[in-house]
Design a protein around this motif. Structure first.
Motif, mmCIF file in Angstrom:
data_model
loop_
_atom_site.group_PDB
_atom_site.id
_atom_site.type_symbol
_atom_site.label_atom_id
_atom_site.label_comp_id
_atom_site.label_asym_id
_atom_site.label_seq_id
_atom_site.Cartn_x
_atom_site.Cartn_y
_atom_site.Cartn_z
ATOM 1 N N ALA A 132 43.260 36.679 43.872
ATOM 2 C CA ALA A 132 44.574 36.994 44.120
ATOM 3 C C ALA A 132 45.181 36.819 42.484
ATOM 4 C CB ALA A 132 45.175 36.490 45.089
ATOM 5 N N LEU A 133 44.841 35.442 42.029
ATOM 6 C CA LEU A 133 45.550 35.321 40.659
ATOM 7 C C LEU A 133 44.926 36.502 39.691
ATOM 8 C CD1 LEU A 133 45.321 31.455 40.897
ATOM 9 C CD2 LEU A 133 47.658 32.926 41.161
ATOM 10 N N MET A 134 43.857 36.824 39.892
ATOM 11 C CA MET A 134 43.445 37.694 38.765
ATOM 12 C C MET A 134 43.961 39.211 38.905
ATOM 13 S SD MET A 134 39.508 36.530 38.097
ATOM 14 C CE MET A 134 38.852 37.980 38.854
ATOM 15 N N ALA A 135 44.386 39.580 40.312
ATOM 16 C CA ALA A 135 44.851 40.774 40.593
ATOM 17 C C ALA A 135 46.524 40.767 40.147
ATOM 18 C CB ALA A 135 44.803 41.028 42.037
ATOM 19 N N PHE A 136 47.168 39.648 39.925
ATOM 20 C CA PHE A 136 48.504 39.526 39.766
ATOM 21 C C PHE A 136 48.997 40.199 38.529
ATOM 22 C CE2 PHE A 136 52.349 37.514 38.043
ATOM 23 C CZ PHE A 136 53.120 37.622 38.944
ATOM 24 N N PRO A 137 48.300 40.265 37.422
ATOM 25 C CA PRO A 137 48.947 41.284 36.238
ATOM 26 C C PRO A 137 49.110 42.612 36.486
ATOM 27 C CG PRO A 137 47.420 39.607 35.451
ATOM 28 C CD PRO A 137 47.497 39.291 36.917
ATOM 29 N N ASP A 138 48.335 43.385 37.440
ATOM 30 C CA ASP A 138 48.159 44.622 37.979
ATOM 31 C C ASP A 138 49.481 44.889 38.755
ATOM 32 O OD1 ASP A 138 46.469 46.721 36.715
ATOM 33 O OD2 ASP A 138 44.793 45.745 37.928
ATOM 34 N N ILE A 139 49.852 43.933 39.481
ATOM 35 C CA ILE A 139 50.799 44.238 40.454
ATOM 36 C C ILE A 139 52.143 44.524 39.729
ATOM 37 C CG2 ILE A 139 52.404 43.055 42.351
ATOM 38 C CD1 ILE A 139 49.688 41.284 43.135
ATOM 39 N N ILE A 140 52.585 43.893 38.925
ATOM 40 C CA ILE A 140 53.797 44.001 37.954
ATOM 41 C C ILE A 140 53.936 45.416 37.495
ATOM 42 C CG2 ILE A 140 55.296 43.347 36.091
ATOM 43 C CD1 ILE A 140 54.875 41.253 38.185
ATOM 44 N N SER A 141 53.214 46.058 36.927
ATOM 45 C CA SER A 141 53.176 47.334 36.184
ATOM 46 C C SER A 141 52.996 48.414 37.519
ATOM 47 C CB SER A 141 52.214 47.612 35.245
ATOM 48 O OG SER A 141 50.792 47.538 35.753
ATOM 49 N N ALA A 142 52.315 48.397 38.482
ATOM 50 C CA ALA A 142 52.054 49.131 39.452
ATOM 51 C C ALA A 142 53.284 49.146 40.435
ATOM 52 C CB ALA A 142 50.757 48.664 40.603
ATOM 53 N N TYR A 143 53.880 47.796 40.800
ATOM 54 C CA TYR A 143 55.004 47.842 41.612
ATOM 55 C C TYR A 143 56.192 48.806 40.862
ATOM 56 C CZ TYR A 143 59.406 46.436 43.321
ATOM 57 O OH TYR A 143 60.827 46.217 43.933
ATOM 58 N N THR A 144 56.226 48.642 39.568
ATOM 59 C CA THR A 144 57.289 49.154 38.609
ATOM 60 C C THR A 144 57.392 50.599 38.669
ATOM 61 O OG1 THR A 144 57.665 47.266 37.481
ATOM 62 C CG2 THR A 144 58.905 48.834 36.814
ATOM 63 N N ALA A 145 55.975 50.975 38.368
ATOM 64 C CA ALA A 145 55.712 52.488 38.300
ATOM 65 C C ALA A 145 56.012 53.266 39.576
ATOM 66 C CB ALA A 145 54.232 52.570 37.847
ATOM 67 N N LYS A 146 55.517 52.578 40.615
ATOM 68 C CA LYS A 146 55.538 53.262 42.148
ATOM 69 C C LYS A 146 57.074 53.260 42.502
ATOM 70 C CE LYS A 146 53.839 54.750 46.026
ATOM 71 N NZ LYS A 146 55.197 54.800 46.845
ATOM 72 N N GLU A 147 57.634 52.295 42.609
ATOM 73 C CA GLU A 147 58.859 52.194 43.019
ATOM 74 C C GLU A 147 60.002 52.806 42.190
ATOM 75 O OE1 GLU A 147 60.263 50.740 46.015
ATOM 76 O OE2 GLU A 147 57.892 50.616 46.173
ATOM 77 N N TYR A 148 59.870 52.980 40.967
ATOM 78 C CA TYR A 148 60.640 53.930 39.993
ATOM 79 C C TYR A 148 60.302 55.192 40.326
ATOM 80 C CZ TYR A 148 63.055 55.828 36.131
ATOM 81 O OH TYR A 148 63.905 56.390 35.271
ATOM 82 N N CYS A 149 59.054 55.746 40.385
ATOM 83 C CA CYS A 149 58.875 57.196 40.632
ATOM 84 C C CYS A 149 59.559 57.568 41.928
ATOM 85 C CB CYS A 149 57.362 57.235 40.805
ATOM 86 S SG CYS A 149 56.834 59.047 41.190
ATOM 87 N N SER A 150 59.435 56.666 43.212
ATOM 88 C CA SER A 150 60.163 56.772 44.324
ATOM 89 C C SER A 150 61.728 56.984 44.394
ATOM 90 C CB SER A 150 59.521 55.929 45.385
ATOM 91 O OG SER A 150 58.285 55.766 45.738
#
Length: 107
Positions: A31-49
């Motif tokens: 989970a800690l290794m996946a954390f850096p992806d979460i920041i950019s993925a969340y921002t991209a998806k939520e901004y697009c929506s």
């Protein structure tokens, strides 16, 4: 070891806490290794929506997706309705699919 604990109780407590922290980090390593992806993925998806599904303006959507961890890159390709965001060394993009499908995060 017990004499060490009696002579230096704070050092012993610190050692136990460090061992517990190391155990927790090892247990949560995936989970800690996946954390850096979460920041950019969340921002991209939520901004697009926010921008293309809900039809809000860019200023509102930027404030909507703002997080306490900063992003290092942001690109809103309005022609293709594609958002690309970089942060913590990772980059993700989301694209508007259609009125009924909304936005999709690209792998």
């Amino acid at each position: 070891m017990s004499s060490f604990m009696r002579r230096r109780p704070f050092s012993a407590l610190l050692l136990v806490l460090l061992l517990a922290l190391a155990g927790w980090v090892w247990h949560e390593r995936v989970a800690l290794m996946a954390f850096p992806d979460i920041i950019s993925a969340y921002t991209a998806k939520e901004y697009c929506s926010c921008r293309y599904v809900m039809g809000n303006d860019t200023e509102y959507c930027h404030s909507y997706v703002k997080q306490w961890l900063p992003i290092s890159g942001f690109n809103d390709d309005a022609t293709n309705k594609r958002i690309t965001v970089s942060g913590l060394g990772r980059s993700n993009s989301a694209v508007w699919i259609g009125e009924h499908q909304g936005c999709r995060l690209n792998p």
